[in-house]
Design an enzyme around this catalytic site. Structure first.
Site, PDB file in Angstrom:
ATOM      1  N   CYS A 112       0.843  -1.200   0.000  1.00 55.32           N
ATOM      2  CA  CYS A 112       0.000   0.000   0.000  1.00 55.32           C
ATOM      3  C   CYS A 112       0.866   1.234   0.000  1.00 55.32           C
ATOM      4  O   CYS A 112       2.070   1.159   0.207  1.00 55.32           O
ATOM      5  CB  CYS A 112      -0.945   0.009   1.205  1.00 55.32           C
ATOM      6  SG  CYS A 112      -0.095   0.264   2.773  1.00 55.32           S
ATOM      7  N   GLY A 113       0.235   2.382  -0.165  1.00 52.68           N
ATOM      8  CA  GLY A 113       0.994   3.610  -0.296  1.00 52.68           C
ATOM      9  C   GLY A 113       1.027   4.468   0.937  1.00 52.68           C
ATOM     10  O   GLY A 113       1.720   5.474   0.956  1.00 52.68           O
TER      11      GLY A 113
END
Length: 275
Positions: free
Chosen positions: A125-126
């Site tokens: 994920c970011g």
């Protein structure tokens, strides 16, 4: 803006495996998507290169990943990215040689607190590594999309067209894809990576390094539409985010507040609009 491009590790590796199918045991060669760390350093006039982010990624299009990440984090406008190159630090071990990229900016960035130290992120994920809820939900808004919007018919055509650009997925089955599309449903560019947020950084960075407008009528992604992907779509000035999977509640909220069209469960048979 210049980009130095020496050799890089490959996006996939061969591995001997044993496949069990019913009573059969078959030994053969398989391909795995390569996953290695990438360290992004930032430099600017009067500021030596310093570590800003480390992420796990699939080697290839590393400069695009770095340029897209800088844009999506709100650290510089496209015109403010002067140079992207592999680091030539003599202290790097041979295996690190092509896993450190330095982005030279025209002006010293105002780094968010999470980039003041050796922040790291996974390929999942970011927003991993952000230190508070407030920091995680900050958005660097782009110029906003003023062009034509996609209709449902055009959206339904996008997943199949994205798939035609997923060569690495065909070989490994282990990577995500992100593409840019026109309002007519034509795919402009596709990038793949073990990290869905990296794939988005790469495809947007491809436009930044080409000197083109990084925004498009739609950003198309092969997985779910999480909040961090909406963040990047908004930062790039996209008109829509189209995902093959489901969106999350926070993603839908941010898309609505930002004027971004959010489409989920896109396929040739149906698509659901959430904002």
């Amino acid at each position: 803006m210049t980009a130095d491009t020496p050799r890089r590790p490959g996006p996939s590796v061969r591995r001997r495996v044993v496949e069990h199918r019913g009573d059969l045991e078959m030994r053969h060669e398989d391909r795995l998507a390569t996953e290695e760390p990438l360290e992004i350093r930032l430099a600017s006039p009067g500021r030596a290169a310093t570590r800003a982010w480390v992420t796990m990624r699939t080697p290839g299009h590393d400069f695009e990943l770095a340029a897209g990440w800088v844009l999506h984090e709100g650290l510089a406008e496209p015109s403010g990215i002067m140079r992207v190159a592999y680091c030539t630090d003599s202290r790097l071990a041979p295996e690190q040689e092509f896993n450190v990229v330095t982005v030279t900016l025209a002006h010293s960035p105002q780094l968010p607190h999470r980039h003041d130290t050796a922040a790291t992120g996974s390929s999942a994920c970011g927003v991993c590594g952000k230190e508070s809820v407030d920091a995680a939900t900050q958005v660097s808004p782009g110029p906003g999309w003023t062009g034509e919007r996609l209709d449902a018919d055009a959206v339904r055509r996008l997943p199949e067209r994205l798939r035609t650009g997923q060569a690495l997925f065909e070989r490994t089955g282990g990577v995500h894809a992100a593409g840019l599309a026109t309002a007519a449903g034509e795919i402009l560019a596709v990038r793949e990576d073990v990290g869905r947020h990296n794939a988005v950084d790469k495809v947007v960075g491809s436009q930044v390094l080409a000197g083109a407008d990084p925004s498009a009528a739609a950003l198309v992604v092969s997985g779910r539409a999480g909040f961090e992907l909406v963040q990047k779509a908004v930062a790039s000035g996209m008109g829509a985010l189209v995902s093959v999977g489901a969106p999350t509640s926070l993603a839908a909220d941010l898309a609505t507040a930002s004027g971004l069209d959010l489409w989920g469960f896109a396929s040739s048979e149906r698509v659901i609009r959430y904002s």
